[in-house]
Design an enzyme around this catalytic site. Structure first.
Site, PDB file in Angstrom:
ATOM      1  N   HIS A 130       0.936  -1.090  -0.173  1.00  0.00           N
ATOM      2  CA  HIS A 130       0.215   0.058  -0.086  1.00  0.00           C
ATOM      3  C   HIS A 130       0.779   1.185   0.009  1.00  0.00           C
ATOM      4  CE1 HIS A 130      -3.160  -2.810   2.208  1.00  0.00           C
ATOM      5  NE2 HIS A 130      -3.609  -2.616   0.944  1.00  0.00           N
ATOM      6  N   LYS A 166     -17.453  -6.472   5.986  1.00  0.00           N
ATOM      7  CA  LYS A 166     -15.955  -7.099   6.696  1.00  0.00           C
ATOM      8  C   LYS A 166     -16.181  -6.978   8.050  1.00  0.00           C
ATOM      9  CE  LYS A 166     -13.121  -6.953   2.587  1.00  0.00           C
ATOM     10  NZ  LYS A 166     -11.937  -6.372   1.973  1.00  0.00           N
ATOM     11  N   ARG A 208      -1.730  -6.359  -8.333  1.00  0.00           N
ATOM     12  CA  ARG A 208      -0.638  -7.327  -7.944  1.00  0.00           C
ATOM     13  C   ARG A 208      -0.376  -8.450  -9.058  1.00  0.00           C
ATOM     14  NH1 ARG A 208      -3.337  -8.582  -2.363  1.00  0.00           N
ATOM     15  NH2 ARG A 208      -5.067  -8.742  -3.784  1.00  0.00           N
ATOM     16  N   SER A 213      -3.370  -7.560   2.821  1.00  0.00           N
ATOM     17  CA  SER A 213      -3.667  -7.359   4.297  1.00  0.00           C
ATOM     18  C   SER A 213      -3.974  -8.715   4.762  1.00  0.00           C
ATOM     19  CB  SER A 213      -4.624  -6.509   4.399  1.00  0.00           C
ATOM     20  OG  SER A 213      -4.075  -5.282   3.946  1.00  0.00           O
TER      21      SER A 213
END
Length: 158
Positions: A17, A41, A90, A128
Protein backbone atom coordinates in the site's frame (compact mmCIF):
# COMPACT_ATOMS: atom_id res chain seq x y z
CA UNK A 1 -4.36 20.50 -10.98
CA UNK A 2 -4.84 16.75 -10.66
CA UNK A 3 -6.44 15.15 -7.64
CA UNK A 4 -6.63 11.39 -7.16
CA UNK A 5 -8.15 8.97 -4.70
CA UNK A 6 -6.44 5.75 -3.70
CA UNK A 7 -9.20 3.75 -1.97
CA UNK A 8 -8.89 0.67 0.19
CA UNK A 9 -9.58 -1.00 3.49
CA UNK A 10 -5.94 -0.85 4.62
CA UNK A 11 -6.57 -3.41 7.36
CA UNK A 12 -3.66 -3.27 8.03
CA UNK A 13 -1.65 -1.00 5.78
CA UNK A 14 1.22 -2.90 4.15
CA UNK A 15 4.46 -2.01 2.38
CA UNK A 16 2.57 -2.68 -0.86
CA UNK A 17 0.00 0.00 0.00
CA UNK A 18 2.74 2.43 0.98
CA UNK A 19 4.53 1.76 -2.31
CA UNK A 20 1.40 2.69 -4.29
CA UNK A 21 0.84 5.78 -2.10
CA UNK A 22 4.41 6.98 -2.63
CA UNK A 23 4.35 6.43 -6.37
CA UNK A 24 0.90 7.99 -6.76
CA UNK A 25 1.92 11.04 -4.75
CA UNK A 26 4.64 11.68 -7.34
CA UNK A 27 2.17 11.54 -10.24
CA UNK A 28 -0.65 13.77 -8.99
CA UNK A 29 -0.83 17.16 -7.32
CA UNK A 30 -3.08 15.91 -4.51
CA UNK A 31 -3.68 12.36 -3.32
CA UNK A 32 -6.52 11.39 -1.02
CA UNK A 33 -6.13 7.98 0.57
CA UNK A 34 -9.72 6.92 1.07
CA UNK A 35 -10.11 4.45 3.91
CA UNK A 36 -13.24 2.44 3.25
CA UNK A 37 -15.79 1.71 5.93
CA UNK A 38 -16.88 -1.74 4.79
CA UNK A 39 -19.79 -3.09 6.81
CA UNK A 40 -19.54 -6.51 5.13
CA UNK A 41 -16.08 -7.19 6.60
CA UNK A 42 -14.99 -7.73 10.19
CA UNK A 43 -11.82 -5.61 10.34
CA UNK A 44 -8.93 -6.07 12.75
CA UNK A 45 -8.69 -2.30 13.18
CA UNK A 46 -11.41 0.31 13.55
CA UNK A 47 -11.75 2.93 10.86
CA UNK A 48 -10.23 5.48 13.25
CA UNK A 49 -7.22 3.24 13.91
CA UNK A 50 -6.62 2.67 10.19
CA UNK A 51 -6.84 6.40 9.46
CA UNK A 52 -4.44 7.13 12.33
CA UNK A 53 -1.90 4.55 11.12
CA UNK A 54 -1.98 5.93 7.59
CA UNK A 55 -1.66 9.52 8.79
CA UNK A 56 1.39 8.52 10.83
CA UNK A 57 2.98 6.60 7.95
CA UNK A 58 2.36 9.31 5.32
CA UNK A 59 3.16 12.39 7.41
CA UNK A 60 6.18 13.22 5.24
CA UNK A 61 4.05 13.57 2.08
CA UNK A 62 2.84 17.15 1.79
CA UNK A 63 0.28 16.29 -0.90
CA UNK A 64 -1.34 13.26 0.79
CA UNK A 65 -4.51 13.42 2.88
CA UNK A 66 -6.15 10.50 4.69
CA UNK A 67 -9.97 10.46 4.83
CA UNK A 68 -12.44 7.71 5.71
CA UNK A 69 -15.53 7.18 3.59
CA UNK A 70 -18.44 4.85 3.09
CA UNK A 71 -20.76 4.38 0.18
CA UNK A 72 -19.90 4.56 -3.48
CA UNK A 73 -16.38 5.46 -4.49
CA UNK A 74 -17.63 7.69 -7.31
CA UNK A 75 -19.70 9.68 -4.81
CA UNK A 76 -16.61 10.11 -2.64
CA UNK A 77 -14.60 11.18 -5.71
CA UNK A 78 -17.28 13.72 -6.58
CA UNK A 79 -17.30 15.09 -2.99
CA UNK A 80 -13.52 15.40 -3.01
CA UNK A 81 -13.48 16.89 -6.54
CA UNK A 82 -11.09 14.14 -7.63
CA UNK A 83 -10.84 13.18 -11.29
CA UNK A 84 -8.63 10.11 -10.89
CA UNK A 85 -8.94 6.85 -9.02
CA UNK A 86 -5.70 4.96 -8.39
CA UNK A 87 -5.75 1.18 -8.12
CA UNK A 88 -2.86 -1.18 -7.51
CA UNK A 89 -2.60 -4.42 -9.43
CA UNK A 90 -0.69 -7.37 -7.99
CA UNK A 91 -1.53 -9.99 -10.61
CA UNK A 92 -3.59 -10.59 -13.74
CA UNK A 93 -6.41 -11.88 -11.55
CA UNK A 94 -6.75 -8.41 -9.97
CA UNK A 95 -7.10 -6.82 -13.39
CA UNK A 96 -10.43 -8.41 -14.37
CA UNK A 97 -12.22 -7.19 -11.26
CA UNK A 98 -10.52 -3.78 -11.29
CA UNK A 99 -11.34 -3.24 -14.96
CA UNK A 100 -15.02 -3.95 -14.29
CA UNK A 101 -15.00 -1.51 -11.38
CA UNK A 102 -13.20 1.16 -13.42
CA UNK A 103 -15.70 0.86 -16.26
CA UNK A 104 -18.66 0.95 -13.89
CA UNK A 105 -17.27 3.99 -12.07
CA UNK A 106 -16.66 5.77 -15.38
CA UNK A 107 -20.23 5.12 -16.51
CA UNK A 108 -21.52 6.47 -13.18
CA UNK A 109 -19.21 9.50 -13.22
CA UNK A 110 -17.87 10.40 -16.68
CA UNK A 111 -15.22 12.82 -15.42
CA UNK A 112 -13.51 10.20 -13.22
CA UNK A 113 -10.89 7.95 -14.77
CA UNK A 114 -9.00 5.07 -13.19
CA UNK A 115 -5.27 4.56 -13.48
CA UNK A 116 -3.65 1.26 -12.61
CA UNK A 117 -0.23 0.95 -11.03
CA UNK A 118 1.35 -2.44 -10.98
CA UNK A 119 2.66 -3.34 -7.57
CA UNK A 120 6.42 -3.50 -7.23
CA UNK A 121 7.56 -7.08 -7.76
CA UNK A 122 8.80 -7.39 -4.20
CA UNK A 123 5.21 -6.83 -2.96
CA UNK A 124 3.26 -8.65 -5.67
CA UNK A 125 2.31 -11.51 -3.33
CA UNK A 126 1.36 -9.28 -0.40
CA UNK A 127 -2.12 -8.66 0.98
CA UNK A 128 -3.54 -7.49 4.29
CA UNK A 129 -5.19 -10.90 4.68
CA UNK A 130 -1.82 -12.65 4.47
CA UNK A 131 -0.35 -10.25 7.03
CA UNK A 132 -3.19 -10.92 9.49
CA UNK A 133 -2.97 -14.68 9.02
CA UNK A 134 0.79 -14.77 9.60
CA UNK A 135 0.43 -12.45 12.59
CA UNK A 136 -2.31 -14.57 14.18
CA UNK A 137 -0.03 -17.58 13.84
CA UNK A 138 2.80 -15.60 15.52
CA UNK A 139 4.94 -15.47 12.39
CA UNK A 140 7.39 -12.72 11.46
CA UNK A 141 5.59 -9.94 9.57
CA UNK A 142 8.49 -7.47 9.51
CA UNK A 143 8.92 -7.88 5.74
CA UNK A 144 5.26 -7.05 5.15
CA UNK A 145 4.48 -4.00 7.31
CA UNK A 146 6.37 -1.17 9.06
CA UNK A 147 7.42 -1.59 12.71
CA UNK A 148 4.75 0.93 13.73
CA UNK A 149 2.06 -1.36 12.27
CA UNK A 150 3.64 -4.46 13.83
CA UNK A 151 3.25 -2.85 17.25
CA UNK A 152 -0.42 -2.10 16.53
CA UNK A 153 -1.07 -5.64 15.33
CA UNK A 154 0.64 -7.15 18.37
CA UNK A 155 -1.54 -4.99 20.65
CA UNK A 156 -4.64 -6.43 18.92
CA UNK A 157 -3.46 -10.03 19.07
CA UNK A 158 -2.36 -10.08 22.71
Amino acid sequence: MSKAIYPGSFDPVTFGHLDIIGRSAKIVDELVVGVLVNSTKQPMFTIEERVEMLKHLTKDYSNVEIISFDGLLVDFAREEKADIIVRGLRAVTDFEYELQMAQTNHIMEKCVDTIFLTTSLKYSYLSSSIVKEVAWLHGDISQFVPAFVIDKIQEKIS
